[in-house]
Scaffold this motif. Structure first.
Motif, PDB file in Angstrom:
ATOM      1  N   LYS B   2       0.970  -1.328   0.103  1.00  0.00           N
ATOM      2  CA  LYS B   2      -0.080  -0.292   0.089  1.00  0.00           C
ATOM      3  C   LYS B   2       1.131   1.244   0.140  1.00  0.00           C
ATOM      4  O   LYS B   2       0.817   2.058  -0.597  1.00  0.00           O
ATOM      5  N   MET B   5       2.714   1.488  -3.429  1.00  0.00           N
ATOM      6  CA  MET B   5       1.332   2.869  -4.440  1.00  0.00           C
ATOM      7  C   MET B   5       1.160   3.615  -4.254  1.00  0.00           C
ATOM      8  O   MET B   5       1.232   5.046  -4.913  1.00  0.00           O
ATOM      9  N   GLY B   6       1.352   3.507  -3.135  1.00  0.00           N
ATOM     10  CA  GLY B   6       1.274   5.506  -2.641  1.00  0.00           C
ATOM     11  C   GLY B   6       2.197   6.378  -2.860  1.00  0.00           C
ATOM     12  O   GLY B   6       1.823   7.265  -3.471  1.00  0.00           O
ATOM     13  N   ALA B   8       4.249   5.848  -5.406  1.00  0.00           N
ATOM     14  CA  ALA B   8       4.381   5.742  -6.732  1.00  0.00           C
ATOM     15  C   ALA B   8       3.342   6.499  -7.430  1.00  0.00           C
ATOM     16  O   ALA B   8       3.490   7.069  -8.348  1.00  0.00           O
ATOM     17  N   LYS B   9       1.931   6.556  -7.116  1.00  0.00           N
ATOM     18  CA  LYS B   9       1.235   7.786  -7.046  1.00  0.00           C
ATOM     19  C   LYS B   9       1.683   9.231  -7.201  1.00  0.00           C
ATOM     20  O   LYS B   9       1.432  10.167  -7.871  1.00  0.00           O
ATOM     21  N   ILE B  12       4.473  10.292  -9.922  1.00  0.00           N
ATOM     22  CA  ILE B  12       3.355  10.250 -10.749  1.00  0.00           C
ATOM     23  C   ILE B  12       2.103  11.522 -10.927  1.00  0.00           C
ATOM     24  O   ILE B  12       3.121  12.117 -11.918  1.00  0.00           O
ATOM     25  N   ASN B  13       2.077  11.558  -9.788  1.00  0.00           N
ATOM     26  CA  ASN B  13       1.156  12.876  -9.635  1.00  0.00           C
ATOM     27  C   ASN B  13       1.827  13.819 -10.046  1.00  0.00           C
ATOM     28  O   ASN B  13       1.815  14.916 -10.162  1.00  0.00           O
ATOM     29  N   SER B  19      -2.901  16.871  -9.911  1.00  0.00           N
ATOM     30  CA  SER B  19      -3.565  17.889  -9.214  1.00  0.00           C
ATOM     31  C   SER B  19      -3.557  19.315  -8.880  1.00  0.00           C
ATOM     32  O   SER B  19      -4.166  19.610  -9.059  1.00  0.00           O
ATOM     33  N   SER B 123       6.803   4.817 -11.216  1.00  0.00           N
ATOM     34  CA  SER B 123       6.594   6.615 -12.246  1.00  0.00           C
ATOM     35  C   SER B 123       6.715   6.386 -13.372  1.00  0.00           C
ATOM     36  O   SER B 123       6.240   6.679 -14.145  1.00  0.00           O
ATOM     37  N   ALA B 126       4.981   4.126 -15.837  1.00  0.00           N
ATOM     38  CA  ALA B 126       4.230   4.347 -16.262  1.00  0.00           C
ATOM     39  C   ALA B 126       3.916   4.904 -17.692  1.00  0.00           C
ATOM     40  O   ALA B 126       2.954   4.840 -18.426  1.00  0.00           O
TER      41      ALA B 126
END
Lengths: 241, 485
Positions: B2, B5-6, B8-9, B12-13, B19, B123, B126
């Motif tokens: 978790k 993935m947090g 990585a998110k 990527i963001n 955002s 990232s 992706a």
């Protein structure tokens, strides 16, 4: 020296007014402190004064010159040191100072005198041949200050000038600010250090949500508050009400 | 998992600006529609190229089946996509792992090093998966339809697509981590960036000359022999190309024909992918964060004596010259700016010289060329003028003049320097670089055929004058919309 009349600026879809119809005047020989909570509109106001942002409406006059009509002449009247002085990293400090002296047309005699005086005072002479990229935040701040003082401006504009400075440099800067005002020049600066503002400023303006909520000398602010409170207490009362 | 993935998110963001995009949608419609418009424009602009690419691959497939070499089709696409991923991935890996400042905020947090490394790597992956889908999915589809493949083929394509960018990028990242651990290059990322850019150009030039010299050396008899072997052995091309990227052979063995062994080969491909990831994590744990935590070495120059200081400081310059010197110093001392702006004026004459040397121009051709110049010198003059204007258009010295200042551009807007002085100062640097290219080119051409003085003067003069509108337009565009981040 600096006159701001009905100045406004909004960001985005004009819904968020960062500066909302403010007016103030900085007189010759005056140290003027500009304070407010984070996001109140201090930096936006300063950026409009120095020409980094265009105002939506209102007028700014520097030493009698309209900064939107006679841009070049207005720029010659002031110098500006931002809160985070991002300078050209690959350029050596001495090259930066030479560049500043050239673009402000400083005479050969003056540039040598001012260079020697301020590089000694801020203790950056030893590092003068190093690239700016190798400087710490405080060193960059000192270099930006020396560059801004080279042409002996009528109006000295500083955004959070004490951040990153060591105690000695901070003391020297305050002394320089006072000396300049004794010569009839003016200083306009923003700060969060209320003790500095209380001791140093002749007058103070407090801005909140883009509007000036109070302007005056310390005595006037105290009189308004109706007590012998410190600037910190007055500031908190005004900004949290 | 978790936490990974947090992370990585988050990366990527940050790199895609998701955002900010959502914020603009709710609070700054003008900026939102500008971003959206750009995205749509990009898709619309690239769509014809994508259709052309698909048609080209279709034709290639048909051509290969004509010579009985369809077995090399998947390998060809795999090798091409892998090489492109490596080329474009170099900058992405450097940016995410070494130029990005977010790692300084992450090191003090209680996060396992492998999570930071994998988060950053995901990232990068992706965006590379999007590229893989555009570049390799059409190849798989064309082959599948062409060979009448079924559901098993479609299922096996999935692990191939997943592992395609992962293997080269993981190994490339691990290699960078090993290179960057050397103390001598710490804090000199810009030099490394330039080094890889030069190597990239050198590799392209090298390949170009390798192929052209190979083709020049091939006689008609050789070509006939190659064609004959192709028709006799339908795996000759596969073996020739496959060795460039060995994993492509696993893909070919796994997907070319559906047999019980297909699954084994694809599983082996996945094993290689997992092993690459494991190597990345191990190398990263050992070297990546350690090399960052040891800090960068700041360069220091010799202190100046009072006389030296005086000499440097007291020579007065006009405002235009001050802008010119600042612009030049900034450009020459930043390797990536130096490469972007100066490389074209060196590479073009160099290509001209190497091309002429490698193609082995013979004496009779040379005499013909010289007599052509004698009868029609204006044609050569025009060609030279064209090359010189090309330098002005491609060097982008003025078109990036304000952008090169980055976040320090606030100074340009605060100092009392008139627009005309800014234009003179910044155009001078462009003209100086262009002049350099002109001299190199004239020297190379002079090496083939002695040019008359009037040709040289005319070409230099009109080349400079002719490129002025392009230079000024570039400056105007950059002044209006500088990219300062």
């Amino acid at each position: 020296m600096l006159k701001i009349e009905n100045l406004s600026k909004a960001y985005g879809d004009k819904k968020i007014k960062a500066v909302d119809n403010i007016s103030l005047e900085v007189k010759p020989g005056e140290i003027f402190g500009f304070m407010g909570p984070n996001g109140a509109g201090k930096t936006t106001t300063i950026k409009m004064i120095v020409g980094l942002l265009k105002a939506d409406s209102g007028k700014i006059t520097i030493n009698g010159i309209d900064n939107q009509k006679n841009i070049m002449e207005a720029k010659k009247q002031f110098s500006y040191v931002p809160d985070t002085p991002v300078l050209f990293d690959k350029i050596k400090a001495i090259e930066y100072l030479k560049f500043m002296a050239d673009v402000y047309g400083v005479s050969v005699q003056d540039r040598e005198r001012v260079f020697e005086e301020y590089t000694d005072l801020f203790e950056i002479k030893k590092a003068i041949n190093d690239p700016i990229g190798s400087f710490s935040h405080g060193m960059k701040q000192k270099l930006a200050l020396v560059g801004a003082l080279l042409h002996d401006p009528e109006l000295f504009i500083l955004d959070e000038p004490m951040v990153g400075l060591d105690p000695k440099s901070s003391f020297e800067l305050k002394r320089i600010m006072r000396e300049r005002c004794d010569q009839g020049k003016s200083v306009f600066f923003s700060t969060h250090v209320l003790e500095v503002a209380e001791k140093l400023c002749d007058r103070i303006a407090i801005i909140k949500n883009g509007q000036i909520i109070e302007v005056g000398s310390m005595d006037q602010l105290r009189a308004q508050a109706g007590s012998q409170e410190s600037l910190e207490e007055i500031f908190l009362e005004l900004t949290e009400s | 998992m978790k936490e990974l993935m947090g992370l990585a998110k988050l990366f990527i963001n940050e790199s895609w600006g998701i955002s900010q995009f959502i914020y603009n949608k709710n609070h700054n419609q003008k900026a939102f529609f500008k971003q959206l418009g750009l995205m749509v424009l990009l898709v619309v602009a690239l769509f014809p190229s994508f259709i052309m690419y698909i048609s080209f691959m279709g034709i290639l497939y048909a051509g290969l089946s004509f010579v009985g070499q369809t077995s090399s089709f998947l390998v060809l696409g795999f090798v091409m996509t892998t090489l492109l991923i490596i080329v474009f991935g170099i900058m992405q890996v450097l940016s995410e792992f070494y130029f990005s400042k977010n790692v300084e905020e992450l090191i003090p947090l209680p996060l396992a090093p492998e999570k930071i490394i994998l988060g950053k790597f995901i990232s990068i992956l992706a965006s590379e998966y999007i590229f893989t889908l555009i570049a390799y999915l059409p190849v798989l589809v064309i082959y599948g339809i062409g060979q009448g493949m079924g559901i098993l083929y479609a299922l096996l394509c999935l692990p191939v697509l997943l592992s395609l960018p992962l293997i080269p990028l993981a190994l490339l990242t691990a290699l960078f981590m090993l290179i960057m651990k050397g103390s001598s290059i710490k804090g000199r990322q810009d030099v490394i960036q330039m080094l890889f850019s030069v190597l990239f150009v050198a590799a392209i030039l090298g390949l170009q000359f390798y192929f052209s010299s190979t083709l020049n050396m091939s006689t008609d008899g050789d070509m006939q022999q190659i064609l004959n072997s192709m028709l006799n052995n339908n795996e000759i091309l596969l073996n020739r190309i496959g060795y460039l990227v060995p994993t492509s052979l696993l893909v070919a063995w796994g997907l070319n024909v559906m047999t019980p062994m297909s699954l084994v080969w694809i599983i082996l491909l996945l094993v290689v992918a997992v092993a690459s990831l494991w190597i990345l994590v191990q190398v990263g744990k050992r070297f990546y964060l350690n090399s960052l935590a040891s800090g960068s070495v700041a360069r220091k120059s010799k202190a100046l004596s009072a006389d030296q200081r005086k000499k440097k400081l007291l020579r007065r310059r006009s405002k235009a010259l001050a802008i010119f010197f600042m612009d030049m110093q900034n450009m020459l001392r930043t390797p990536i700016f130096l490469f972007n702006n100066v490389s074209v004026v060196i590479i073009v004459p160099l290509c001209l010289l190497l091309g002429l040397t490698f193609s082995g121009i013979d004496q009779s051709d040379l005499s013909e060329l010289q007599s052509f110049y004698q009868t029609m010198p204006f044609v050569v003059t025009y060609i030279l003028i064209g090359i010189f204007i090309f330098f002005g258009a491609t060097a982008a010295t003025t078109a990036t003049s304000f952008s090169r200042e980055g976040k320090a551009s606030w100074m340009t807007r605060v100092i009392p320097v008139s627009t005309s002085d800014q234009i003179i100062g910044r155009t001078l640097s462009a003209l100086l670089i262009q002049g350099l290219g002109m001299i190199f080119t004239v020297a190379v051409v002079f090496y083939i055929m002695p040019l008359k003085l009037e040709t040289i003067v005319m070409a230099l003069l009109l080349g400079l004058v002719g490129s002025m509108p392009i230079l000024l337009l570039g400056l105007f565009v950059d002044a209006s919309r500088p990219l300062i981040n």
